[in-house]
Design a protein around this motif. Structure first.
Motif, PDB file in Angstrom:
ATOM      1  N   VAL A 386       5.593  51.029 141.070  1.00 38.04           N
ATOM      2  CA  VAL A 386       3.537  51.402 140.302  1.00 38.04           C
ATOM      3  C   VAL A 386       3.034  50.031 141.182  1.00 38.04           C
ATOM      4  O   VAL A 386       4.312  49.123 140.403  1.00 38.04           O
ATOM      5  CB  VAL A 386       3.713  51.521 138.814  1.00 38.04           C
ATOM      6  CG1 VAL A 386       2.215  51.538 138.103  1.00 38.04           C
ATOM      7  CG2 VAL A 386       3.963  53.109 138.420  1.00 38.04           C
ATOM      8  N   LEU A 387       2.213  49.986 141.617  1.00 33.52           N
ATOM      9  CA  LEU A 387       1.516  48.532 141.677  1.00 33.52           C
ATOM     10  C   LEU A 387       0.209  48.568 140.265  1.00 33.52           C
ATOM     11  O   LEU A 387      -0.144  48.830 140.432  1.00 33.52           O
ATOM     12  CB  LEU A 387       0.718  49.142 143.284  1.00 33.52           C
ATOM     13  CG  LEU A 387       1.320  48.971 144.742  1.00 33.52           C
ATOM     14  CD1 LEU A 387       0.637  48.306 145.960  1.00 33.52           C
ATOM     15  CD2 LEU A 387       2.375  47.771 144.271  1.00 33.52           C
ATOM     16  N   LEU A 388       0.872  47.577 140.204  1.00 27.37           N
ATOM     17  CA  LEU A 388      -0.464  46.777 139.527  1.00 27.37           C
ATOM     18  C   LEU A 388      -1.092  45.200 139.891  1.00 27.37           C
ATOM     19  O   LEU A 388      -0.293  44.743 140.337  1.00 27.37           O
ATOM     20  CB  LEU A 388      -0.272  47.046 138.264  1.00 27.37           C
ATOM     21  CG  LEU A 388       1.115  46.118 137.471  1.00 27.37           C
ATOM     22  CD1 LEU A 388       0.622  44.284 137.123  1.00 27.37           C
ATOM     23  CD2 LEU A 388       1.435  46.820 136.531  1.00 27.37           C
ATOM     24  N   SER A 389      -2.660  44.925 139.022  1.00 28.05           N
ATOM     25  CA  SER A 389      -2.475  43.427 138.997  1.00 28.05           C
ATOM     26  C   SER A 389      -2.618  42.989 138.199  1.00 28.05           C
ATOM     27  O   SER A 389      -3.361  43.728 136.974  1.00 28.05           O
ATOM     28  CB  SER A 389      -4.473  43.181 139.784  1.00 28.05           C
ATOM     29  OG  SER A 389      -4.502  41.964 140.408  1.00 28.05           O
ATOM     30  N   THR A 390      -2.513  41.436 137.629  1.00 25.94           N
ATOM     31  CA  THR A 390      -1.814  40.657 136.699  1.00 25.94           C
ATOM     32  C   THR A 390      -3.356  40.545 136.163  1.00 25.94           C
ATOM     33  O   THR A 390      -4.154  40.110 137.004  1.00 25.94           O
ATOM     34  CB  THR A 390      -1.490  40.078 136.548  1.00 25.94           C
ATOM     35  OG1 THR A 390      -1.639  39.232 137.409  1.00 25.94           O
ATOM     36  CG2 THR A 390       0.572  40.777 136.639  1.00 25.94           C
ATOM     37  N   ARG A 391      -3.527  40.082 135.436  1.00 26.51           N
ATOM     38  CA  ARG A 391      -5.001  39.730 134.194  1.00 26.51           C
ATOM     39  C   ARG A 391      -4.991  38.170 135.003  1.00 26.51           C
ATOM     40  O   ARG A 391      -6.232  38.307 135.881  1.00 26.51           O
ATOM     41  CB  ARG A 391      -4.401  38.753 132.651  1.00 26.51           C
ATOM     42  CG  ARG A 391      -4.739  40.237 132.121  1.00 26.51           C
ATOM     43  CD  ARG A 391      -4.551  40.283 130.332  1.00 26.51           C
ATOM     44  NE  ARG A 391      -5.263  39.322 130.359  1.00 26.51           N
ATOM     45  CZ  ARG A 391      -6.375  39.242 128.868  1.00 26.51           C
ATOM     46  NH1 ARG A 391      -5.937  40.494 128.903  1.00 26.51           N
ATOM     47  NH2 ARG A 391      -7.015  37.973 128.613  1.00 26.51           N
ATOM     48  N   SER A 392      -4.612  37.272 135.637  1.00 26.68           N
ATOM     49  CA  SER A 392      -5.486  36.134 135.972  1.00 26.68           C
ATOM     50  C   SER A 392      -4.638  36.248 137.824  1.00 26.68           C
ATOM     51  O   SER A 392      -5.513  35.444 137.903  1.00 26.68           O
ATOM     52  CB  SER A 392      -3.242  35.191 135.686  1.00 26.68           C
ATOM     53  OG  SER A 392      -2.407  35.317 136.530  1.00 26.68           O
ATOM     54  N   HIS A 393      -4.417  37.646 138.064  1.00 23.22           N
ATOM     55  CA  HIS A 393      -4.739  37.581 138.932  1.00 23.22           C
ATOM     56  C   HIS A 393      -6.555  38.573 139.625  1.00 23.22           C
ATOM     57  O   HIS A 393      -6.752  38.319 140.239  1.00 23.22           O
ATOM     58  CB  HIS A 393      -3.855  38.676 140.190  1.00 23.22           C
ATOM     59  CG  HIS A 393      -4.014  38.823 140.931  1.00 23.22           C
ATOM     60  ND1 HIS A 393      -3.670  38.350 142.362  1.00 23.22           N
ATOM     61  CD2 HIS A 393      -3.746  40.047 142.260  1.00 23.22           C
ATOM     62  CE1 HIS A 393      -3.731  38.181 143.486  1.00 23.22           C
ATOM     63  NE2 HIS A 393      -3.851  40.024 143.270  1.00 23.22           N
ATOM     64  N   GLY A 394      -7.140  39.197 138.645  1.00 26.94           N
ATOM     65  CA  GLY A 394      -7.640  40.012 138.801  1.00 26.94           C
ATOM     66  C   GLY A 394      -8.373  41.546 138.836  1.00 26.94           C
ATOM     67  O   GLY A 394      -6.904  42.151 139.022  1.00 26.94           O
ATOM     68  N   TYR A 395      -9.152  41.767 138.971  1.00 31.05           N
ATOM     69  CA  TYR A 395      -9.513  43.489 138.446  1.00 31.05           C
ATOM     70  C   TYR A 395      -8.712  44.077 139.685  1.00 31.05           C
ATOM     71  O   TYR A 395      -9.061  43.107 141.253  1.00 31.05           O
ATOM     72  CB  TYR A 395     -10.665  44.087 138.762  1.00 31.05           C
ATOM     73  CG  TYR A 395     -10.598  43.421 136.889  1.00 31.05           C
ATOM     74  CD1 TYR A 395     -10.357  43.087 135.955  1.00 31.05           C
ATOM     75  CD2 TYR A 395     -12.300  43.340 136.615  1.00 31.05           C
ATOM     76  CE1 TYR A 395     -10.785  42.734 134.922  1.00 31.05           C
ATOM     77  CE2 TYR A 395     -12.842  42.638 134.692  1.00 31.05           C
ATOM     78  CZ  TYR A 395     -12.329  42.662 134.434  1.00 31.05           C
ATOM     79  OH  TYR A 395     -12.282  42.290 133.178  1.00 31.05           O
ATOM     80  N   ALA A 396      -8.424  44.813 140.000  1.00 33.06           N
ATOM     81  CA  ALA A 396      -8.223  45.746 140.983  1.00 33.06           C
ATOM     82  C   ALA A 396      -9.108  47.300 141.870  1.00 33.06           C
ATOM     83  O   ALA A 396     -10.039  47.484 140.392  1.00 33.06           O
ATOM     84  CB  ALA A 396      -6.567  46.400 141.461  1.00 33.06           C
ATOM     85  N   TYR A 397      -9.478  47.195 143.088  1.00 34.06           N
ATOM     86  CA  TYR A 397     -10.608  48.636 142.480  1.00 34.06           C
ATOM     87  C   TYR A 397      -9.895  50.191 142.758  1.00 34.06           C
ATOM     88  O   TYR A 397      -8.746  49.953 142.830  1.00 34.06           O
ATOM     89  CB  TYR A 397     -11.207  48.418 144.107  1.00 34.06           C
ATOM     90  CG  TYR A 397     -12.082  46.992 143.736  1.00 34.06           C
ATOM     91  CD1 TYR A 397     -12.967  47.350 143.385  1.00 34.06           C
ATOM     92  CD2 TYR A 397     -11.660  45.408 144.946  1.00 34.06           C
ATOM     93  CE1 TYR A 397     -14.216  46.370 143.552  1.00 34.06           C
ATOM     94  CE2 TYR A 397     -12.870  44.887 144.665  1.00 34.06           C
ATOM     95  CZ  TYR A 397     -13.706  44.521 144.294  1.00 34.06           C
ATOM     96  OH  TYR A 397     -13.963  44.003 143.930  1.00 34.06           O
TER      97      TYR A 397
END
Length: 671
Positions: A386-397
Motif C-alpha cells: 500500500v502506498l500512502l503519504s504521512t502527515r508530515s509529507h502532505g496530502y495525496a491526490y
C-alpha cells in the motif's frame, strides 16, 4: 518527437473569453526611492521581521532549438527586511531539476541590496562569484546565494529566469509562506496543444483570477541533424492564466498541524497529455496503469509475484509454534519487526534486493514492508503493498497517480474477511496497527484493481482510563493507589521511552508531574512486551506534606490539562489532531484525618457543539467522609475547520481552568 510533422499547419481559432484585469503591481526591478524605506511597521503584521513587497512569476512554453518545446520561468521578488530576525529572508535558493545528463538552466540572475544612507539609496549588487552550486542528488541541483550588505531596514530584490526542457516540471507557485506578502502574482501561458492539470489549495481568496486567449506563433529549430538547421513555425491559441493574491498573511505552524504544506496557498501543475495539432499522447495514465507498472518494476513489486523459494526457511523459522493462520501471520510480522532495523523512512522503492535486505537485516521502510509482503505471500497469505503519504509529507491526490505525493509503503493482509494493515519498520508497533502519521487521507493498494483507501484520523480513538484511590492509613497519613491504562499511542511512546531510558525514569517523571509532594512506594508496568495491547501503569504512593492548617489539593494531580494547546487568537487553516480522544479520570479521596472541606470546585458538564462532537464533564461529590471526582474529556472528531477554531479553543480554555481548581481542606477547630 519532432514538430516537422505539422510544420505547415496553421490553426486559427477564436474565443470570446474574459480579459485580464488591468490592476497590477507597480513594483519593478531597479525602480526604488527613499520613500520605499519609510514604512517600518506594516499593518498586515505589525510584528513581522520582514515583508515581501512583491513576488511575481510567469511561465511560458516556448519553441526551442531541439525540435520541441521548453519551459521559461521568470521570477522577481522584492523584500523589506525590518529587523535582524528577518535576515534569513536574504538567503535564496533556486531549485533546478536534472535527469540523464540534462539540467535546468539558471539565466539572467540579478540581485541587489538597497540601504538608505543620508536619505539616498545606496545599492550593493550580488557578485556572481557568490552564487554556489549544491548537488543534492542526481535529480536536484540547488543554486544558493545570500544578498550582500544586509542591515535592519534593507530592501532586497532579485530576478532570474529558469529554462527547462522538462515539460512535466512546470513551476508551482506559493502565494503564502513564512513572511507576509503584499502582492503575489503568477501568470502561466498555456498553449492549446499542452494539457496540464491544475492543483490549487489554500484558504486565502484570490484578489484576481482571470484569463485571456490570444493567437501565438511558436518558432522551433531542429539542429540535431548532420545537415543544416531546420526551422518550423506553429500558430496556436494560447490562454494566459493569471492569479493574484493581495495582503497574504504569513502562515505559522500551530499545534495539531499535519504540515503547513497541506494548507499554504499555492498552485501546482501536472502534465497530462499532448493535444492536436501535436500527435495526441496521454502522459498521465490511470491508477490501474500506475499500479501495474509498480508491480512489474524491479525497484518495487516484481519479486512479489515470483516463487521466492529461498524464503521457505524463513517462513518455517518464523512460524514455529503457530496454531492458526492469524497466529502464523502475527509471528511473521514479529519476525520482520523484531529482527530488522529501519535505516530510513519516507521511501517508496527498493534500493537493494530482498535477499540483501534479509542478509543485512536492515533497509528503508519500503524495503522492510515489501520483504514482509514477500514472506507472507510465500506463506500462502493474500497480501498487497500500500502506498500512502504521512502527515508530515502532505496530502495525496485520489484522482491522479502522482507518485511524488506519496512517501511511505505498508502492507495489507487479507485474512478471514478482514483487512490488517501492517508496518514492520517501527519497533514495538502492534500487529494490525499503524503509527498515527499514516492516517493522512488517501492511500492506494498496489494490486490489479488499484483499490483506493482512506486513512482518517477520525477513525482512531485514543482512550485513556485513570483511577486514583486515596485513603487514611492507620497512622493518619494519606496513602494512594494509581491505576492507569493509557491509549495505544501513549503506550507506544512510553514503551519507546522505557526502552531508551528505563522504567525508573518513567516513574521519576510521574513523580515530578504529580502536582503534590509524594513518595512512590511500589510500581509495576503490565503488558510491556505485549505490543498489541495498551500498557498498565500501577503504583502506590504516600503524601509527604507536613500537617499544615490548610491543605491544597489539585484533585487531577498529574492528569490535568495544564495548558490550552490552542494559543493563537485566530487560525486560518484546519485543526488536525492525530486521533480522537476519550479520557476518563476517577478519584476517590478520604478527607484527611482532623480536617474538613473548606472549598470544593463546582461541577460542570458542557458539550463542544450542538452536534455533540465533544464533551467535558467534571463531577464531584462530598459524602461520608470522602470526595469523589469524575472527569471525562471526549472529542469524537480529529479534524476541525477554521471556522470551528474559536469553539474548540474556548472548550479547552474551560478544561484547563477547571483542571487547575483545587480542593481546600482546613484543620478542624475541635478535632
Amino acid at each position: 518527437m519532432k514538430v516537422k510533422l505539422f510544420a505547415s499547419l496553421l490553426v486559427s481559432l477564436f474565443f470570446i473569453l474574459p480579459i485580464f484585469s488591468q490592476e497590477s503591481s507597480a513594483v519593478k526591478f531597479g525602480k526604488i526611492s527613499p520613500d520605499d524605506f519609510k514604512t517600518t511597521i506594516y499593518s498586515i503584521d505589525s510584528g513581522a521581521a520582514a515583508v515581501i513587497i512583491a513576488d511575481k512569476g510567469s511561465t511560458e512554453i516556448v519553441g526551442n532549438s531541439k525540435g520541441w518545446f521548453s519551459l521559461e520561468f521568470k521570477h522577481f521578488k522584492r523584500i523589506h527586511i525590518l529587523n535582524k530576525n528577518g535576515y534569513d529572508a536574504a538567503d535564496i535558493q533556486v531549485l533546478l531539476f536534472a535527469n540523464d545528463g540534462l539540467e535546468e538552466e539558471l539565466q539572467g540572475l540579478k540581485a541587489v541590496t538597497y540601504n538608505l544612507e543620508n536619505n539616498k539609496v545606496a545599492e550593493t549588487k550580488l557578485d556572481k562569484k557568490a552564487v554556489f552550486t549544491d548537488k543534492r542528488s542526481k535529480k536536484l541541483v540547488v543554486k544558493k546565494f545570500t544578498l550582500p550588505n544586509i542591515k535592519e531596514g534593507s530592501i532586497i530584490e532579485f530576478e532570474y529566469t529558469v529554462k527547462s526542457d522538462f515539460l512535466f516540471n512546470l513551476q508551482p507557485w506559493e502565494f503564502q509562506g513564512e513572511y507576509p506578502r503584499l502582492w503575489s502574482e503568477y501568470v502561466v501561458r498555456m498553449p492549446e496543444f499542452m494539457g496540464y492539470i491544475f492543483l490549487s489549495q489554500g484558504y486565502h481568496p484570490y484578489h484576481i483570477k482571470d484569463n485571456k486567449n490570444k493567437l501565438q506563433t511558436f518558432s522551433i529549430m531542429d539542429n540535431s541533424g548532420t545537415t543544416r538547421t531546420e526551422h518550423y513555425s506553429l500558430n496556436a491559441n494560447v490562454t494566459d492564466f493569471r492569479w493574484v493574491m493581495k495582503d497574504v498573511s504569513a502562515l505559522k505552524e500551530e499545534s495539531f498541524t499535519s504540515t503547513l504544506n497541506n494548507h499554504i496557498a499555492k498552485i501546482e501543475f501536472q502534465l497530462s497529455d499532448y493535444r492536436y495539432p501535436l500527435t495526441p499522447k496521454k502522459i498521465m495514465g490511470s491508477w490501474e496503469q500506475a499500479s501495474g507498472e509498480l508491480l512489474k518494476s524491479e525497484n518495487f513489486g516484481a519479486n512479489l509475484s515470483k516463487d521466492n523459494g529461498w524464503l521457505g526457511d524463513v517462513v518455517k523459522e518464523a512460524t514455529k509454534g503457530a496454531t492458526n493462520d492469524l497466529d502464523k501471520a502475527k509471528k511473521i510480522y514479529a519476525f520482520v519487526r523484531d529482527n530488522m532495523t529501519c535505516t530510513n523512512y519516507g521511501r517508496l522503492y527498493l534500493e537493494k534486493t530482498l535477499k540483501n535486505i534479509l542478509k543485512d537485516k536492515s533497509g528503508n521502510e519500503a524495503e522492510l514492508n515489501l520483504l514482509l509482503t514477500a514472506i507472507l505471500i510465500r506463506a500462502g497469505f493474500t497480501v498487497d503493498p500500500v502506498l500512502l503519504s504521512t502527515r508530515s509529507h502532505g496530502y495525496a491526490y485520489e484522482l491522479y497517480p502522482l507518485m511524488d505525493k506519496f512517501n511511505y509503503v505498508i502492507s495489507r493482509l487479507d485474512l478471514g474477511g478482514k483487512h490488517y494493515f501492517l508496518d514492520a519498520s517501527q519497533p514495538r508497533l502492534g500487529f494490525g496497527k499503524l503509527g498515527y502519521e499514516s492516517y493522512n487521507g488517501h492511500a492506494r493498494v498496489i494490486n490489479v484493481a488499484a483499490s483506493p483507501l482512506d486513512f482518517k484520523a477520525d477513525s482512531l480513538i485514543e482512550g485513556k482510563m485513570t483511577s486514583v484511590f486515596i485513603v487514611n492509613n492507620d497512622k493518619g497519613k494519606l496513602i494512594g493507589k494509581m491505576q492507569q491504562v493509557p491509549g495505544f499511542y501513549e503506550s507506544f511512546n512510553m514503551r519507546n521511552n522505557i526502552k531508551e531510558n528505563g522504567k525508573d525514569k518513567l516513574f521519576s517523571d510521574i513523580k515530578k508531574e504529580f502536582n503534590a509532594e509524594i513518595e512512590i512506594l511500589d510500581s509495576k508496568i503490565d503488558s510491556l512486551d505485549q505490543y498489541d495491547h495498551p500498557l498498565g501503569i500501577n503504583y502506590d504512593f504516600q503524601f509527604t506534606t507536613d500537617n499544615e492548617d490548610i491543605l491544597y489539593f489539585n484533585p487531577m494531580f498529574s492528569e490535568a490539562w495544564k495548558e490550552n494547546p490552542f494559543k493563537s487568537a485566530d487560525r486560518f487553516y484546519p485543526v488536525e489532531m492525530p486521533y480522537t480522544i476519550d479520557e476518563t479520570y476517577i478519584l476517590r479521596i478520604d478527607i484527611p484525618n482532623g480536617y474538613e472541606v473548606d472549598e470544593l470546585p463546582k461541577q460542570i458538564m458542557v458539550k463542544l457543539n450542538e452536534d455533540d462532537d465533544g464533551s467535558f464533564e467534571y463531577r464531584l461529590s462530598n459524602s461520608k467522609g470522602a470526595i469523589s471526582l469524575r472527569s471525562r474529556i471526549r472529542l469524537s472528531r480529529a479534524f476541525f475547520h477554521p471556522e470551528e477554531y474559536d469553539t474548540l479553543r474556548e472548550f479547552f480554555n474551560l478544561v484547563v481552568k477547571k483542571h487547575s481548581e483545587q480542593i481546600v481542606f482546613k484543620r478542624k477547630a475541635n478535632p
